[in-house]
Design a protein around this motif. Structure first.
Motif, PDB file in Angstrom:
ATOM      1  N   LEU A  91       0.800  -1.225   0.000  1.00 53.72           N
ATOM      2  CA  LEU A  91       0.000   0.000   0.000  1.00 53.72           C
ATOM      3  C   LEU A  91       0.833   1.277   0.000  1.00 53.72           C
ATOM      4  N   SER A  92       2.028   1.200  -0.551  1.00 60.18           N
ATOM      5  CA  SER A  92       2.820   2.410  -0.776  1.00 60.18           C
ATOM      6  C   SER A  92       2.227   3.162  -1.971  1.00 60.18           C
ATOM      7  N   PRO A  93       2.646   4.403  -2.239  1.00 59.38           N
ATOM      8  CA  PRO A  93       2.141   5.119  -3.423  1.00 59.38           C
ATOM      9  C   PRO A  93       2.346   4.332  -4.716  1.00 59.38           C
ATOM     10  N   ALA A  94       3.497   3.687  -4.868  1.00 55.05           N
ATOM     11  CA  ALA A  94       3.741   2.891  -6.075  1.00 55.05           C
ATOM     12  C   ALA A  94       2.809   1.687  -6.132  1.00 55.05           C
ATOM     13  N   SER A  95       2.538   1.085  -4.985  1.00 56.26           N
ATOM     14  CA  SER A  95       1.635  -0.055  -4.939  1.00 56.26           C
ATOM     15  C   SER A  95       0.232   0.347  -5.382  1.00 56.26           C
ATOM     16  N   MET A  96      -0.221   1.515  -4.969  1.00 55.77           N
ATOM     17  CA  MET A  96      -1.547   1.982  -5.373  1.00 55.77           C
ATOM     18  C   MET A  96      -1.592   2.252  -6.876  1.00 55.77           C
ATOM     19  N   ARG A  97      -0.495   2.761  -7.429  1.00 56.67           N
ATOM     20  CA  ARG A  97      -0.439   2.956  -8.885  1.00 56.67           C
ATOM     21  C   ARG A  97      -0.463   1.608  -9.601  1.00 56.67           C
ATOM     22  N   ALA A  98       0.234   0.636  -9.032  1.00 53.04           N
ATOM     23  CA  ALA A  98       0.261  -0.708  -9.629  1.00 53.04           C
ATOM     24  C   ALA A  98      -1.123  -1.339  -9.614  1.00 53.04           C
ATOM     25  N   ARG A 117     -15.067 -23.635 -16.141  1.00 48.99           N
ATOM     26  CA  ARG A 117     -15.243 -23.236 -14.748  1.00 48.99           C
ATOM     27  C   ARG A 117     -14.789 -21.780 -14.606  1.00 48.99           C
ATOM     28  N   PRO A 118     -15.154 -21.115 -13.519  1.00 44.97           N
ATOM     29  CA  PRO A 118     -14.649 -19.758 -13.291  1.00 44.97           C
ATOM     30  C   PRO A 118     -13.135 -19.757 -13.145  1.00 44.97           C
ATOM     31  N   VAL A 119     -12.531 -18.712 -13.647  1.00 47.70           N
ATOM     32  CA  VAL A 119     -11.093 -18.515 -13.494  1.00 47.70           C
ATOM     33  C   VAL A 119     -10.885 -17.127 -12.901  1.00 47.70           C
ATOM     34  N   GLU A 120     -10.113 -17.063 -11.838  1.00 42.56           N
ATOM     35  CA  GLU A 120      -9.902 -15.792 -11.147  1.00 42.56           C
ATOM     36  C   GLU A 120      -8.409 -15.524 -10.983  1.00 42.56           C
ATOM     37  N   VAL A 121      -7.992 -14.359 -11.450  1.00 46.46           N
ATOM     38  CA  VAL A 121      -6.610 -13.923 -11.291  1.00 46.46           C
ATOM     39  C   VAL A 121      -6.542 -13.016 -10.067  1.00 46.46           C
ATOM     40  N   ILE A 122      -5.580 -13.265  -9.184  1.00 45.96           N
ATOM     41  CA  ILE A 122      -5.422 -12.447  -7.985  1.00 45.96           C
ATOM     42  C   ILE A 122      -4.006 -11.894  -7.933  1.00 45.96           C
ATOM     43  N   ALA A 123      -3.908 -10.574  -7.847  1.00 43.78           N
ATOM     44  CA  ALA A 123      -2.620  -9.920  -7.595  1.00 43.78           C
ATOM     45  C   ALA A 123      -2.570  -9.622  -6.098  1.00 43.78           C
ATOM     46  N   PHE A 124      -1.814 -10.424  -5.370  1.00 44.28           N
ATOM     47  CA  PHE A 124      -1.791 -10.305  -3.915  1.00 44.28           C
ATOM     48  C   PHE A 124      -1.044  -9.048  -3.480  1.00 44.28           C
ATOM     49  N   CYS A 125      -1.613  -8.375  -2.486  1.00 50.58           N
ATOM     50  CA  CYS A 125      -1.081  -7.087  -2.042  1.00 50.58           C
ATOM     51  C   CYS A 125       0.276  -7.202  -1.362  1.00 50.58           C
ATOM     52  N   ASP A 169       5.365   3.811  12.665  1.00 48.71           N
ATOM     53  CA  ASP A 169       4.257   3.651  13.615  1.00 48.71           C
ATOM     54  C   ASP A 169       2.879   3.773  12.971  1.00 48.71           C
ATOM     55  N   ALA A 170       2.801   3.531  11.684  1.00 51.51           N
ATOM     56  CA  ALA A 170       1.504   3.493  11.005  1.00 51.51           C
ATOM     57  C   ALA A 170       0.990   2.065  11.019  1.00 51.51           C
ATOM     58  N   MET A 171      -0.221   1.868  11.547  1.00 56.85           N
ATOM     59  CA  MET A 171      -0.796   0.530  11.627  1.00 56.85           C
ATOM     60  C   MET A 171      -1.427   0.129  10.292  1.00 56.85           C
ATOM     61  N   ILE A 172      -1.504  -1.185  10.064  1.00 55.83           N
ATOM     62  CA  ILE A 172      -2.058  -1.698   8.809  1.00 55.83           C
ATOM     63  C   ILE A 172      -3.463  -1.154   8.573  1.00 55.83           C
ATOM     64  N   LYS A 173      -4.316  -1.171   9.599  1.00 55.08           N
ATOM     65  CA  LYS A 173      -5.694  -0.707   9.413  1.00 55.08           C
ATOM     66  C   LYS A 173      -5.739   0.776   9.061  1.00 55.08           C
ATOM     67  N   ASP A 174      -4.792   1.561   9.588  1.00 60.61           N
ATOM     68  CA  ASP A 174      -4.767   2.989   9.281  1.00 60.61           C
ATOM     69  C   ASP A 174      -4.268   3.239   7.861  1.00 60.61           C
ATOM     70  N   VAL A 175      -3.292   2.460   7.434  1.00 60.81           N
ATOM     71  CA  VAL A 175      -2.777   2.605   6.069  1.00 60.81           C
ATOM     72  C   VAL A 175      -3.854   2.227   5.059  1.00 60.81           C
TER      73      VAL A 175
END
Length: 388
Positions: A96-103, A182-190, A223-229
Motif C-alpha cells: 500500500l505504498s504510493p507505487a503499490s496503489m499505482r500498480a 469453470r470460473p477462473v480468477e486472477v489475484i494480484a496479492f497485495c 508507527d503506522a498501523m495496517i488498518k490505518d494505512v
C-alpha cells in the motif's frame, strides 16, 4: 503448485541484460499458460488430453495472437510494471505504498482489457474473474504478488500476474474466454514479501482465512498501523470484514502460480522449467543481543561485553550450522540419516538486517538490535519439462 523459469530471470536481473533471451523465455511461459487454459475450455472433447505438434501449429496460425499478446505485449507490461516504483533508480513497491496503489490501477486496467470483472478487496488484493459456462463450478485461482523487496528484480511476482492476464486475454480475442468450463480468477496479492510491516503473506493469508485480526494492529517503522494505512487509501476494514475475505475451500478447484526461481539450480542443471511440489518452511527471528555499553577508547578488551562481537559470532555459527547441519544435530530417534542428508543440501539461513545502539564509532554498543534472521528449508523438486 508453481512453475519456475531459469535463473535468467533471477531476482538480481537488470532490465537490459540478454534482451533476446527474455523474450524467448517469457514467450515459452505464456505459451504453455495459454495451452493450460485452452484445455479448460468447453468442448471440443478432443482437447481433453494434450496438444500434438499439429494442433500447436494450428493454434499459432489463428491470427498472430501469440506473438502480439503473449510475447510482445506481455514483455512490455513486465517492463512497465517494473518502472512502477517508490525508489529512484531501483524497484521498490511495498504494501500500500504510493507505487503499490499505482500498480493496483495498472493491473486492474489490464484485467478489464482481458475481459475480466475486477475489484479490490479490503486487504488491497486485486481480483479479476471470468465465470465461464458454469459460474457455480469450483474456481481456478491464478496469481502472484505485486509487492517487492527493496531493489527487486522486475519479474518477481509480476511474471505470474502478467502471464495469467495475457493468457486470458488471448482466450478473449480467440473467442474462448466465455467458454471456459469453470470460473477462473486472477489475484494480484497485495503483500507477500512482508517488507513494510515485517509480516508476510498479508494478501493470501486473508483469503486463506489464516490472518489473525490482531494483524491489523501491526505497525511499520513509522508507527503506522495496517488498518490505518488501509483507511488512508480509502479501504475500510474491520475484524468482521477481514474474516469475510476468506474463500470457502469448497469453492476453489485449485491454485496455480508461475514464478521465477530466484536461484541458480535450474540454470545449473540446464532445465528451462521446474515444478514445485512442496512449500518451503520458513522461520523468521528478530533477535536482540545485549551487552555493556562503554567508551571505545578506555574500556580494556578483557573487561568488555561487546554485543556486536557476540552477534558476529552468532552469525558465523549459524552459517556453519546451515552448511554442515550434521555437526550440530543430535540423534534422539527422531532424526534419520536421510533427514540429515536432506538438510545438508537444502537448509539455508540469512541475516539480512542488523543495527546497533547507540551506533557511534567511539562507543561500544549496548545492544545489537533488529538482528533479522531467516531460516528456510526449501522443497524444490526439479525435473525437466520438454517443450519445443
Amino acid at each position: 503448485m508453481s512453475s519456475s523459469t531459469t535463473a535468467s530471470f533471477h531476482k538480481c536481473f537488470k532490465p537490459n541484460h540478454h534482451h533476446h533471451q527474455h523474450h524467448a523465455f517469457t514467450f515459452a511461459f505464456l505459451h504453455s499458460c495459454f495451452f493450460f487454459f485452452f484445455l479448460l475450455s468447453a468442448p471440443p472433447p478432443a482437447c481433453a488430453s494434450t496438444f500434438s505438434g499439429n494442433e500447436t501449429g494450428d493454434l499459432e496460425k489463428q491470427g498472430d495472437l501469440f506473438p502480439q499478446i503473449l510475447r510482445d505485449e506481455a514483455v512490455g507490461r513486465l517492463y512497465q510494471l517494473g518502472k512502477v516504483s517508490d525508489g529512484n533508480g531501483y524497484l521498490e513497491r511495498t504494501f500500500l505504498s504510493p507505487a503499490s496503489m499505482r500498480a493496483i490501477n495498472v493491473i486492474r486496467e489490464w484485467m478489464e482489457d482481458a475481459g475480466l470483472r475486477t475489484w479490490v478487496d479490503q486487504m488491497g488484493n486485486v481480483h479479476g474473474r471470468v465465470e465461464g459456462v458454469n459460474p457455480n463450478a469450483e474456481a481456478l485461482l491464478i496469481g502472484s504478488h505485486m509487492d517487492t523487496v527493496v531493489d527487486a528484480g522486475m519479474f518477481d511476482g509480476s511474471l505470474g500476474i502478467v502471464s495469467a492476464i495475457s493468457a486470458l486475454k488471448a482466450l478473449k480475442v480467440n473467442g474462448k474466454l466465455e467458454k471456459l468450463k469453470r470460473p477462473v480468477e486472477v489475484i494480484a496479492f497485495c503483500d507477500e514479501e512482508g517488507v513494510r510491516f515485517q509480516t508476510t503473506f498479508l494478501g493470501s493469508g486473508a483469503i486463506a482465512g489464516i490472518l489473525p485480526a490482531t494483524t491489523l494492529e501491526i505497525s511499520d517503522k513509522r508507527d503506522a498501523m495496517i488498518k490505518d494505512v488501509l483507511k488512508e487509501n480509502s479501504i475500510e476494514i474491520t475484524e468482521e470484514s477481514l474474516l469475510q475475505l476468506k474463500y470457502d475451500p469448497k469453492s476453489v478447484w485449485g491454485y496455480v502460480e508461475i514464478h521465477i526461481e530466484q536461484g541458480p539450480v535450474l540454470e545449473q542443471k540446464g532445465f528451462p522449467l521446474g515444478v514445485v511440489k512442496g512449500i518451503a518452511g520458513q522461520t523468521r527471528l528478530k533477535v536482540t543481543v545485549r551487552g555493556s555499553q562503554g567508551h571505545a577508547g578506555t574500556v580494556p578488551m578483557s573487561m568488555r561485553q561487546d554485543p556486536m562481537a557476540a552477534a558476529a559470532e552468532l552469525i558465523v555459527v549459524m552459517e556453519n550450522l546451515c552448511k554442515n547441519p550434521e555437526e550440530f544435530l543430535s540423534y534422539d530417534g527422531h532424526c534419520s540419516d536421510s533427514t540429515v542428508k536432506s538438510l545438508s543440501s537444502s537448509l539455508v539461513c540469512t541475516v539480512g538486517e542488523i543495527s546497533t545502539w547507540p551506533s557511534a564509532s567511539n562507543v561500544i554498543p549496548g545492544q545489537v538490535r533488529d538482528l533479522n534472521i531467516s531460516v528456510i528449508l526449501p522443497s524444490l523438486l526439479v525435473f525437466q519439462i520438454q517443450y519445443s
